[in-house]
Design a protein around this motif. Sequence first.
Motif, PDB file in Angstrom:
ATOM      1  N   GLY A  78       0.816  -1.215   0.000  1.00 45.47           N
ATOM      2  CA  GLY A  78       0.000   0.000   0.000  1.00 45.47           C
ATOM      3  C   GLY A  78       0.845   1.259   0.000  1.00 45.47           C
ATOM      4  O   GLY A  78       0.510   2.252  -0.650  1.00 45.47           O
ATOM      5  N   GLY A  79       1.967   1.225   0.717  1.00 42.11           N
ATOM      6  CA  GLY A  79       2.883   2.370   0.730  1.00 42.11           C
ATOM      7  C   GLY A  79       3.423   2.667  -0.659  1.00 42.11           C
ATOM      8  O   GLY A  79       3.568   3.829  -1.043  1.00 42.11           O
ATOM      9  N   CYS A  80       3.704   1.628  -1.424  1.00 42.77           N
ATOM     10  CA  CYS A  80       4.141   1.834  -2.818  1.00 42.77           C
ATOM     11  C   CYS A  80       3.069   2.583  -3.593  1.00 42.77           C
ATOM     12  O   CYS A  80       3.369   3.512  -4.349  1.00 42.77           O
ATOM     13  N   LYS A 119      -6.398  -1.992  -1.550  1.00 41.59           N
ATOM     14  CA  LYS A 119      -7.287  -0.985  -2.130  1.00 41.59           C
ATOM     15  C   LYS A 119      -7.361   0.226  -1.227  1.00 41.59           C
ATOM     16  O   LYS A 119      -7.329   0.107   0.003  1.00 41.59           O
ATOM     17  N   VAL A 120      -7.482   1.382  -1.831  1.00 43.64           N
ATOM     18  CA  VAL A 120      -7.662   2.623  -1.082  1.00 43.64           C
ATOM     19  C   VAL A 120      -9.107   2.701  -0.610  1.00 43.64           C
ATOM     20  O   VAL A 120     -10.033   2.572  -1.415  1.00 43.64           O
ATOM     21  N   MET A 121      -9.285   2.892   0.690  1.00 44.80           N
ATOM     22  CA  MET A 121     -10.609   3.158   1.232  1.00 44.80           C
ATOM     23  C   MET A 121     -10.838   4.671   1.245  1.00 44.80           C
ATOM     24  O   MET A 121     -11.857   5.149   0.772  1.00 44.80           O
ATOM     25  N   ILE A 127      -3.198  11.426   5.139  1.00 45.99           N
ATOM     26  CA  ILE A 127      -3.751  10.223   5.767  1.00 45.99           C
ATOM     27  C   ILE A 127      -4.323   9.285   4.707  1.00 45.99           C
ATOM     28  O   ILE A 127      -5.079   9.706   3.831  1.00 45.99           O
ATOM     29  N   ALA A 128      -3.965   8.006   4.820  1.00 44.92           N
ATOM     30  CA  ALA A 128      -4.509   6.986   3.922  1.00 44.92           C
ATOM     31  C   ALA A 128      -5.122   5.874   4.753  1.00 44.92           C
ATOM     32  O   ALA A 128      -4.536   5.440   5.750  1.00 44.92           O
ATOM     33  N   SER A 148      -2.454   5.027   7.689  1.00 42.80           N
ATOM     34  CA  SER A 148      -1.079   5.498   7.752  1.00 42.80           C
ATOM     35  C   SER A 148      -1.042   6.999   7.523  1.00 42.80           C
ATOM     36  O   SER A 148      -1.999   7.584   7.004  1.00 42.80           O
ATOM     37  N   MET A 149       0.068   7.585   7.932  1.00 41.12           N
ATOM     38  CA  MET A 149       0.268   9.021   7.770  1.00 41.12           C
ATOM     39  C   MET A 149       1.594   9.264   7.075  1.00 41.12           C
ATOM     40  O   MET A 149       2.604   8.660   7.424  1.00 41.12           O
TER      41      MET A 149
END
Length: 159
Positions: A78-80, A119-121, A127-128, A148-149
Amino acid sequence: MSETPERKPRTLDVLAIQDLLPHRYPILLVDRILDYEPGAWIRGVKNITMGELIFQGHFPKNPVFPGVLIVEAMAQTGGCLVLTTVPNRHDKLIYFMAIDNVKFRKPVVPGDQMIMDVKVMTLKGKIAKLRGEAFVDGQKVAEAEFMSMLVDAPQSEAQ
């Protein structure tokens, strides 16, 4: 009537991943990105091998890839995704804020190839909130939601 050509997958090899993430061996847990849609989703791979340092102690006679590392691998994937759209990404780090709704369904062992779909919520500013699922041979082995921030990296950590 013409057909729309199939989109070519967006892939990233380990060198491109290392350009996005500050992680290095033994904690870099993404070997390849198979495809992604910026701001929406990403699919990554982690090959689980007996050469993993963690198997010296977890567990020597019954090697099982730790659940916390499965969650970390999904988070790195997800960070990628998040960092692909950050223009000054070399000056940033991503820190966990929360991990929720974690479920482990099946052990992951040496020889497995873990496919991680994230997947992005929500993605608002720094903020993710993401949802990850990990699969081995098409079977779901784990799932989690994580927040995450994005923060400024200390000068010594900036690449």
